[in-house]
Motif scaffolding. Structure first.
Motif: not given
Length: 345
Positions: A313-323
């Motif tokens: 999260a915050g590297k590969h993926f959108d950190p707001t979407l992972v949770p």
């Protein structure tokens, strides 16, 4: 005695005597509603059970019939209701104003009962036919849309068969993407479009040689470069269509391997430069790929796969979407159970 399913006529006139005359002509054959001013007429017309036809006086205080007609035609929910003006104004220019506003007919006072019945029956028959034709067109459009979506799903599965012989991956990850999108404040139509377009995300795999795609081990640098071409291949296969589902499928195909930190491919997009559709698909795609077996890897446990999503999260993926993805786990597990790969059964 009224017919079994009577049509509804709305009579709009500020003079009780005129309403009484029209009512005596119409009530044996139709369900009649009455409004004595334009404001009430608009309110009645806006109700769920809409009139099938409106007989509308022109000369009324506060809001004349022309303005009532104008507002009815401006509202999509009432625009198609046929309007017949009933008025003492008989000049040609008066009739022209009414027809220009969208009225279907014009009756002059004093009214003739046979003429009223004839005009009303004619316009109701035309309105019924128009609605019938509209329903046929709508049905055909829905059938074409269903066929269109089915073709997209089949093409997505065709690409998936190259490295997953059951093709269940595209079904599962499409549901995962839909569940995640539903966690956001997005229009229902957009979420459905995402769900429909998702199966095409890896259509470009069709252009990747089996020696690379099915290699049971880590790819070398040259092979990795070949593999990464599938994003561009997919966009080229889908093309530059104006069809909404294909437009979204193309942006997903070319961007679902971009990374939040800008280290992805093919264009090195970063953060919100990456389309939201592709950011959602990236999470759904990776999670399912990790948790199912492939020629080059064993299936990961759910715990391990979720751990990687958190780490990235915050590297590969959108950190707001992972949770938000974690909020969907109950639905995700149900889909995994329903659409297992054959080898997993």
């Amino acid at each position: 005695m009224l017919p079994e399913d009577p049509k509804t006529i709305l009579v709009v006139d500020d003079t009780p005597g005129n309403i009484e005359v029209l009512g005596s002509i119409l009530t044996p054959h139709f369900k009649v509603k009455v409004a004595m001013n334009g404001k009430v007429a608009l309110k009645i017309a806006a109700q769920p059970e809409k009139p099938d036809l409106i007989l509308l006086d022109v000369m009324m205080p506060d809001m004349d019939g022309y303005e009532v007609c104008r507002q009815l035609k401006a509202d999509i929910s009432t625009a198609n209701i046929p309007i017949i003006f009933v008025t003492a104004k008989s000049e040609i220019q008066d009739e022209q104003i009414g027809f220009d506003l969208g009225a279907v007919d014009y009756l002059t006072k004093p009214i003739s009962p046979p003429r009223v019945m004839a005009r009303v029956k004619t316009q109701l028959a035309l309105y019924d036919r128009a609605r019938h034709l509209e329903s046929i067109v709508e049905q055909r459009t829905q059938e074409l849309q269903i066929a269109h979506i089915e073709v997209i799903r089949r093409l997505g599965k065709a690409a998936e068969f190259k490295d997953n012989e059951t093709g269940m991956h595209v079904i599962r990850m499409s549901y995962f993407a839909k569940f995640l999108a539903q966690q956001l404040d997005l229009a229902h139509d957009w979420v459905e479009l995402l769900y429909q377009a998702a199966p095409m995300h890896d259509i470009g795999k069709i252009g990747i040689p089996d020696a690379v795609l099915l290699k049971p081990g880590k790819l070398d640098l040259a092979e990795r470069e070949i593999m990464e071409k599938h994003a561009e291949y997919g966009a080229n296969i889908i093309g530059n269509s104006d069809v909404p589902v294909l437009k979204m499928a193309r942006e997903i195909a070319i961007a679902h391997h971009e990374r939040w930190d800008g280290s992805g491919y093919p264009n090195g997009l970063k953060g919100e430069q990456i389309p939201l559709s592709a950011r959602i698909i990236a999470i759904a795609d990776v999670f399912d790929a990790l948790t199912c077996e492939r020629p080059y890897k064993q299936a990961w446990s759910e715990e391990r796969a979720l751990g990687l999503l958190q780490e990235e999260a915050g590297k590969h993926f959108d950190p707001t979407l992972v949770p938000l993805f974690f909020n969907c786990l109950e639905q995700i597990r149900a889909v995994q159970q329903q659409f297992k790969d054959q080898a997993a059964e």
